[in-house]
Structure formats: C-alpha cells, structure tokens
Design an enzyme around this catalytic site. Structure first.
Site, short mmCIF file in Angstrom:
data_model
loop_
_atom_site.label_atom_id
_atom_site.label_comp_id
_atom_site.label_asym_id
_atom_site.label_seq_id
_atom_site.Cartn_x
_atom_site.Cartn_y
_atom_site.Cartn_z
N ASP A 156 16.34 -7.06 -115.61
CA ASP A 156 14.96 -6.75 -115.26
C ASP A 156 14.93 -6.34 -113.79
O ASP A 156 15.34 -7.11 -112.93
CB ASP A 156 14.10 -8.01 -115.49
CG ASP A 156 12.63 -7.76 -115.23
OD1 ASP A 156 12.24 -6.59 -115.03
OD2 ASP A 156 11.86 -8.74 -115.22
N LYS A 168 5.56 -2.04 -108.18
CA LYS A 168 5.64 -2.48 -106.78
C LYS A 168 6.14 -1.37 -105.87
O LYS A 168 5.59 -1.11 -104.81
CB LYS A 168 6.57 -3.69 -106.64
CG LYS A 168 6.36 -4.77 -107.68
CD LYS A 168 5.17 -5.65 -107.39
CE LYS A 168 4.57 -6.24 -108.64
NZ LYS A 168 5.10 -7.42 -109.18
N TRP A 224 10.45 -15.64 -114.01
CA TRP A 224 9.07 -15.17 -113.94
C TRP A 224 8.33 -15.66 -115.17
O TRP A 224 8.83 -15.48 -116.30
CB TRP A 224 9.08 -13.64 -113.87
CG TRP A 224 7.75 -13.00 -113.80
CD1 TRP A 224 6.70 -13.38 -113.00
CD2 TRP A 224 7.30 -11.86 -114.54
NE1 TRP A 224 5.63 -12.54 -113.20
CE2 TRP A 224 5.98 -11.60 -114.14
CE3 TRP A 224 7.89 -11.04 -115.50
CZ2 TRP A 224 5.24 -10.55 -114.66
CZ3 TRP A 224 7.15 -10.00 -116.02
CH2 TRP A 224 5.83 -9.75 -115.60
N ALA A 262 12.22 -5.15 -111.16
CA ALA A 262 10.81 -4.88 -110.85
C ALA A 262 10.62 -4.58 -109.37
O ALA A 262 9.50 -4.28 -108.95
CB ALA A 262 9.95 -6.06 -111.27
C1 LIG Z 1 10.32 -10.14 -112.56
C2 LIG Z 1 9.30 -9.16 -113.03
N1 LIG Z 1 9.58 -8.38 -114.08
C3 LIG Z 1 8.71 -7.49 -114.53
C4 LIG Z 1 7.48 -7.32 -113.94
C5 LIG Z 1 6.60 -6.29 -114.59
O1 LIG Z 1 5.62 -5.70 -113.91
P1 LIG Z 1 4.68 -4.58 -114.47
O2 LIG Z 1 4.51 -4.74 -115.94
O3 LIG Z 1 3.41 -4.77 -113.73
O4 LIG Z 1 5.33 -3.26 -114.15
C6 LIG Z 1 7.13 -8.11 -112.84
C7 LIG Z 1 5.81 -8.02 -112.21
O5 LIG Z 1 5.37 -8.84 -111.47
C8 LIG Z 1 8.07 -9.05 -112.37
O6 LIG Z 1 7.83 -9.84 -111.32
#
Ligand SMILES: Cc1ncc(COP(=O)(O)O)c(C=O)c1O
Length: 398
Positions: free
Chosen positions: A211, A246, A130, A213
């Site tokens: 991670d 999400k 990401w 998400a």
């Molecule tokens: C792989 C991944 N990690 C972490 C996040 C963190 O999202 P947020 O800070 O919006 O909770 C995302 C959001 O798109 C993601 O795709």
C-alpha cells in the site's frame, strides 16, 4: 427491513473532527485527521493541479464513459511513477493496472481479486495498521491476521519479530506492507530490511500487497517506491495499491490505482479481465476528473517538475517539523525521549502518551489527536510548536 438495524457508534476520528471544528479557542491545534496541512493550517490544491484542472476544463469536450479500467493514459503514467519508467516489469506484459476510486478503491479491488482467485486466503496486516485496512479487506470476506510491527519502546520496527512471524506463514499467504510513511506509526523499514523481507517472501512463496499512499512525502518520490521496485524486479506476483490523495492533494476526487504483477503476460490478461468484471460490480467506472489531472501533470515534463517541486516542499516541511518538534519537546519535557519522532517518516507518529493524557491535552489545551496518541505532524505550525510542547510537558507532569 431496516427496523432491525442496530445503531453503530460513529468513527472516533469523525467525532474528534467535529469536536475540533466546534472549539472556538484560537489556540486550538488539530492533529487528528490525516490530511496534509501547510503553515497556514490549510490543505491546499497544489498550483500544478490547479493549472492542469483549468486546462482540462477549458479543453474537455465530452464527459462520456472512460471504461472500467479507467483512463489508460493515467494508468500508464502511474506505472512509470510507481515502478520507474525504466523498470523491466513495464515492458514485460505482466503488469496490469486499474484506475480506482482512491487508494481505498485499490485496496478493495485487490482484495476482491484475491478472493476471486483463492477465497480462503488470509491477509496479514501489521500491528498496528491503518484502521481502514480492516473494513476494506475483511469487507471482501478475506480473513485478517496480524504480524508484529511497531516497537513502542524504540519508535522503530520490531524487525526480528516481524521476520519470525512471516517465516511461519504458509505459502500464498498475503502480507500487506506499507511502502513508506507507515500509517499510523511513521516507522518504516530500512533498505536492508526490505531486502531481507523480499528474500523471505520469495523463499516462503508469500504474496505481497503493498500500500503506497504517501509517495514523495517520506524520503522522496524515488526512495519511497524503493520496496515496490525491488520486489517488482524479483517476484512473479504482487499487488500495489496507490493513492494520489496526499501527493497530488486530490483527496475528494478519489484518484488511485491498483497495479497487479502476474507470473506471465497471459496470466495478466486473465487477471485484468477479472478486475474489469469486479470493478463493474462495485463502481462500474472510476471517476475521471482527478485521474485526468494526474495524467496531464505526469505526461508533461514542465508540469511534472512543477508538481514534484511542490511535493518536495511538503515533504521538507514535514521533515523539518519533525526535527523542530523534537527540539521543542527536548526543551520542555527533558525527562522524556521523543527523538524517535525525527527518525520516523511521513505524516504520522504516536506520541506514546496515555489516553488520559490525550484527553487532558484536548480539554485543557485544545489540542486534538486520536485517543491512541497518533498525531498528524503536518497539523503543527511553526508558531504553535512551543505551545504544543509546553502543553505536553504540563500533562506529562500532572
Ligand atoms: C495507509 C493508507 N492507505 C490508503 C489510503 C487511501 O486513501 P484514499 O482512498 O483517500 O486515496 C490512506 C489514506 O489515508 C492511507 O493512510
């Protein structure tokens, strides 16, 4: 002071979003931004979230500070959601949790803790990963390196190459792994592959930073946390960054958690004290609204079940879109194999087409995706799948 600052170009995803918004064509298809969409193209607030929010507003009597570690009830519920209520690590005293502004806040806080403990640490991320992992982790002055991950020829993971690369890492190297629904590739490790990675991590004394998400959007709430639970049962230390953006639809409420497993309860107390100090220096206290909504849902059996049902419907929609997309692409582009899309998980896949073809889809067919051909599967709808497949066939044939 600021006169010397150079203009930097906007994040391409932001300009893609703006171009899509400005496109008046009724057929336009937005596969760019990474948010869940329903069959009406909307990113809804789940009914369970709306109900919990209404109760919260009716009952909340104060908005005084909650403290740098956040809402304690939220942290406790998140530990159960992520690790499973019966996981031995919960009662061990070794698990410490901080509520954070989204998964991003958790990634950044985890990186700051690593830097505090060992500033020369190198964090190894998948190729690709990401895009925001890079500024989040290197913003903490940690050095980043890459390990091989995605195999574009199969749409799966280059598992032997991944193991080979991890095998060469020095002890205490940090390996960032995606628990499920790998972003941007959709290619996840199978349970046996996770077991092999765990064995290697133990033997080489690496530190995993997982991670998560998209819990609940891949195979289900429990299955998506498989690797975290497996690793947590066997490793002395690890970090997990979790996002509620999400699976609770709480994107703008910035709701997430950092879970840190420590080698002993005593080491955990020290780590928590450092985390509190680090959070004070960055955001002082996390926003409570989303966290209190999550706490209310997860601590009430009826509301939790209602939420889990809505989440399951989202997951099923993504999975069936994956299968239907493969069917349509097979019908309209029979010369090319897109079956990998059905094997992948979560919201994203790479279509595997060239930047020129991506641009042709945008200009000629009003279909928007990032230049690397990452598509948000949830951006498709039953009624535009065929339009999408026909357009793809046209640009592939050109
Ligand atoms: C792989 C991944 N990690 C972490 C996040 C963190 O999202 P947020 O800070 O919006 O909770 C995302 C959001 O798109 C993601 O795709």
């Amino acid at each position: 002071m600021f006169e010397q600052l150079q203009l930097i170009t906007a994040d391409p995803i932001l300009s893609l979003m703006a171009a899509c918004r400005a496109d008046p064509d009724a057929r336009k298809v937005d596969l760019g931004v990474g948010v869940y969409r329903d069959d009406h193209g909307e990113t809804p607030v789940p009914a369970a979230v709306r109900a919990a929010e209404a109760a919260l507003i009716a009952q909340q009597r104060t908005k005084t500070y909650v403290g740098p570690a956040g809402n304690p009830g939220f942290n406790a519920e998140m530990e159960k959601l992520v690790f499973g209520a019966a996981h031995p690590v919960l009662a061990s005293g070794r698990l410490k949790s901080m509520q954070t502004p989204g998964g991003c806040g958790a990634l950044r806080l985890g990186a700051e803790l690593i830097r505090q403990a060992a500033p020369a640490t190198v964090v190894h991320v998948s190729t690709p990963t990401w895009a925001n992992h890079v500024p989040l982790l290197s913003g903490s002055q940690l050095q980043l390196e890459r390990y091989p991950y995605f195999d574009a020829s199969t749409g799966g993971v280059q598992f032997a190459a991944l193991l080979g690369a991890l095998e060469k890492l020095p002890p205490a190297a940090v390996v960032l792994l995606h628990a499920s629904c790998h972003n941007p590739t959709g290619a996840d490790l199978a349970p046996d592959e996770w077991r092999a990675v765990l064995e290697l991590v133990k033997r080489r004394r690496l530190l995993p930073f997982i991670d998560m998400a998209y819990q609940g959007l891949g195979e289900g709430l429990e299955a998506d946390a498989f690797a975290i639970r497996l690793f947590a049962a066997e490793l002395p230390e690890m970090l997990c960054a979790v996002s509620c953006s999400k699976n609770f639809g709480l994107y703008r409420e910035r709701t997430g958690a950092l879970h840190v497993i420590n080698s002993s309860a005593q080491a955990g107390d020290a780590a928590l004290s450092q985390l509190v100090r680090l959070a004070r220096g960055m955001w002082s206290m996390p926003p409570d609204h989303g966290a209190e909504i999550v706490r209310r849902i997860l601590s009430d059996a009826t509301q939790r079940e209602a939420w889990a049902k809505e989440l399951e419907a989202m997951r099923v929609r993504i999975t069936s879109l994956r299968h239907e997309l493969v069917r349509q692409l097979r019908a309209h582009c029979p010369q090319r194999d897109f079956s990998f899309i059905a094997r992948q998980r979560g919201m994203f896949s790479f279509l595997g087409i060239t930047t020129e073809q991506v641009r042709a889809l945008r200009v000629q067919h009003h279909i928007y995706m990032t230049d690397d051909s990452r598509i948000n599967i949830a951006g498709l709808r039953a009624e535009n799948l065929e339009y999408f497949a026909r357009a793809a066939a046209q640009v592939l044939a050109a």
